[in-house]
Design an enzyme around this catalytic site. Structure first.
Site, PDB file in Angstrom:
ATOM      1  N   CYS A  74       7.195   0.158  10.097  1.00 56.58           N
ATOM      2  CA  CYS A  74       6.359  -0.680   9.230  1.00 56.58           C
ATOM      3  C   CYS A  74       6.315  -2.043   9.904  1.00 56.58           C
ATOM      4  CB  CYS A  74       6.985  -0.790   7.840  1.00 56.58           C
ATOM      5  SG  CYS A  74       6.234  -2.084   6.808  1.00 56.58           S
ATOM      6  N   CYS A 118      -0.866  -1.893  10.808  1.00 59.47           N
ATOM      7  CA  CYS A 118      -0.137  -1.396   9.631  1.00 59.47           C
ATOM      8  C   CYS A 118       0.073   0.102   9.818  1.00 59.47           C
ATOM      9  CB  CYS A 118      -0.986  -1.662   8.390  1.00 59.47           C
ATOM     10  SG  CYS A 118      -0.343  -0.892   6.898  1.00 59.47           S
ATOM     11  N   TYR A 162       0.833  -1.204   0.000  1.00 56.61           N
ATOM     12  CA  TYR A 162       0.000   0.000   0.000  1.00 56.61           C
ATOM     13  C   TYR A 162       0.875   1.265   0.000  1.00 56.61           C
ATOM     14  CZ  TYR A 162      -4.406  -2.342   1.590  1.00 56.61           C
ATOM     15  OH  TYR A 162      -5.529  -3.106   1.718  1.00 56.61           O
TER      16      TYR A 162
HETATM   17  N1  DGL Z   1       2.962  -3.443   7.138  1.00 57.02           N
HETATM   18  C1  DGL Z   1       2.675  -2.239   6.431  1.00 57.02           C
HETATM   19  C2  DGL Z   1       3.076  -1.042   7.297  1.00 57.02           C
HETATM   20  O1  DGL Z   1       3.149  -1.183   8.489  1.00 57.02           O
HETATM   21  C3  DGL Z   1       3.197  -2.299   5.032  1.00 57.02           C
HETATM   22  C4  DGL Z   1       2.559  -1.302   4.111  1.00 57.02           C
HETATM   23  C5  DGL Z   1       2.638  -1.588   2.632  1.00 57.02           C
HETATM   24  O2  DGL Z   1       1.954  -2.517   2.176  1.00 57.02           O
HETATM   25  O3  DGL Z   1       3.346  -0.864   1.934  1.00 57.02           O
HETATM   26  O4  DGL Z   1       3.284   0.053   6.837  1.00 57.02           O
END
Ligand code: DGL
Length: 263
Positions: free
Chosen positions: A189, A78, A47
């Site tokens: 993340c 997330c 995302y």
């Molecule tokens: N685990 C997501 C986060 O904490 C990843 C986001 C992504 O899909 O780019 O930002």
């Protein structure tokens, strides 16, 4: 419905893929008797390189899926989805506790170690207002440097948690930062705690690596207590893992990351 019935409903965990498992893992230590549904949207991950409105829409769809399954509380495990959508989600679903996650900058600053603090996260997390507001609070006491890590989620999603490819990627992303003293690295993340070992190899043992999963798990516990939603069952809860992708290995991978057998 009896109070007990309501409280035995699951807690919904959401991440764009397998990353939120790092938060669920910590939560199981603190709240082992709750039931959980984990939804990873690996089909649409990452995302963090998408436009804000798209991330909001995908996040709302995912949360609706968990609510349709009867979840009593939601953890947006997330950082990217939290930065993009947490305020709108709370406005829309006023009656449901919704807990988010943000980079754990406070514990890193409070260590008062010599050197700067690096924050590794997706480009979207680092570009959002929520993040600049957080940095403003601590910028007078420390040197804080953002390290956008586009591409890292994809490496972790495909199952790579150590080795040459990852080592090369990390060295390249951190090349500039490694030229001066680093006090700590904040993992902004939820995918990144799974590559902690390789990261530590790249930055050296003296650098502290901090993630925000414990803070989120504790906030969830506080919220459940406040709303009288704690499951009173004395036995271990169930965990159901769902994923939007057709790649079969992803659900197995999630159980493996949790160090649990698939149910
Ligand atoms: N685990 C997501 C986060 O904490 C990843 C986001 C992504 O899909 O780019 O930002």
């Amino acid at each position: 419905m009896e109070l007990e019935d309501v409280n035995s409903r699951p807690i919904g965990f959401f991440d764009t893929g397998v990353g939120g498992i790092s938060v669920l893992k910590k939560t199981l230590e603190i709240l082992p008797n709750e039931n959980y549904i984990y939804f990873g949207d690996s089909k649409n991950a990452p995302y963090g390189v998408r436009p804000l409105e798209e991330v909001k829409k995908l996040t709302f769809n995912a949360i609706q899926l968990l609510l349709d399954k009867g979840c009593k509380a939601i953890v947006v495990a997330c950082n990217t989805a939290t930065s993009a959508a947490i305020e709108d989600l709370r406005k829309e679903y006023k009656h449901i506790p919704i807990i988010g996650i943000e980079p754990a900058l406070k514990p890193a600053v409070e260590m008062r170690k010599k050197g700067k603090i690096l924050i590794m996260a997706t480009p979207l997390t680092l570009a959002e207002k929520k993040f600049s507001n957080l940095v403003k609070v601590y910028a007078k006491d420390s040197v804080i440097e953002s390290v956008p890590c586009a591409g890292l989620v994809e490496i972790i999603e495909k199952g790579t948690l150590e080795g040459k490819e990852l080592n090369r990627f990390l060295k390249q992303k951190l090349a500039k930062s490694l030229k001066t003293d680093i006090a700590a690295i904040v993992l902004g993340c939820t995918h990144y705690p799974f590559i902690r070992k390789e990261l530590q190899k790249v930055v050296g043992k003296a650098v502290s690596i901090i993630d925000g999963s414990e803070g989120t798990a504790r906030e969830l516990k506080r919220k459940l207590e406040e709303k009288e939603l704690v499951n009173t069952s004395l036995s271990k809860g169930k965990i159901e893992i769902l994923n939007s992708s057709e790649e079969e290995f992803l659900v197995r991978y999630c159980y493996k990351l949790l160090e649990l057998k698939e149910h």
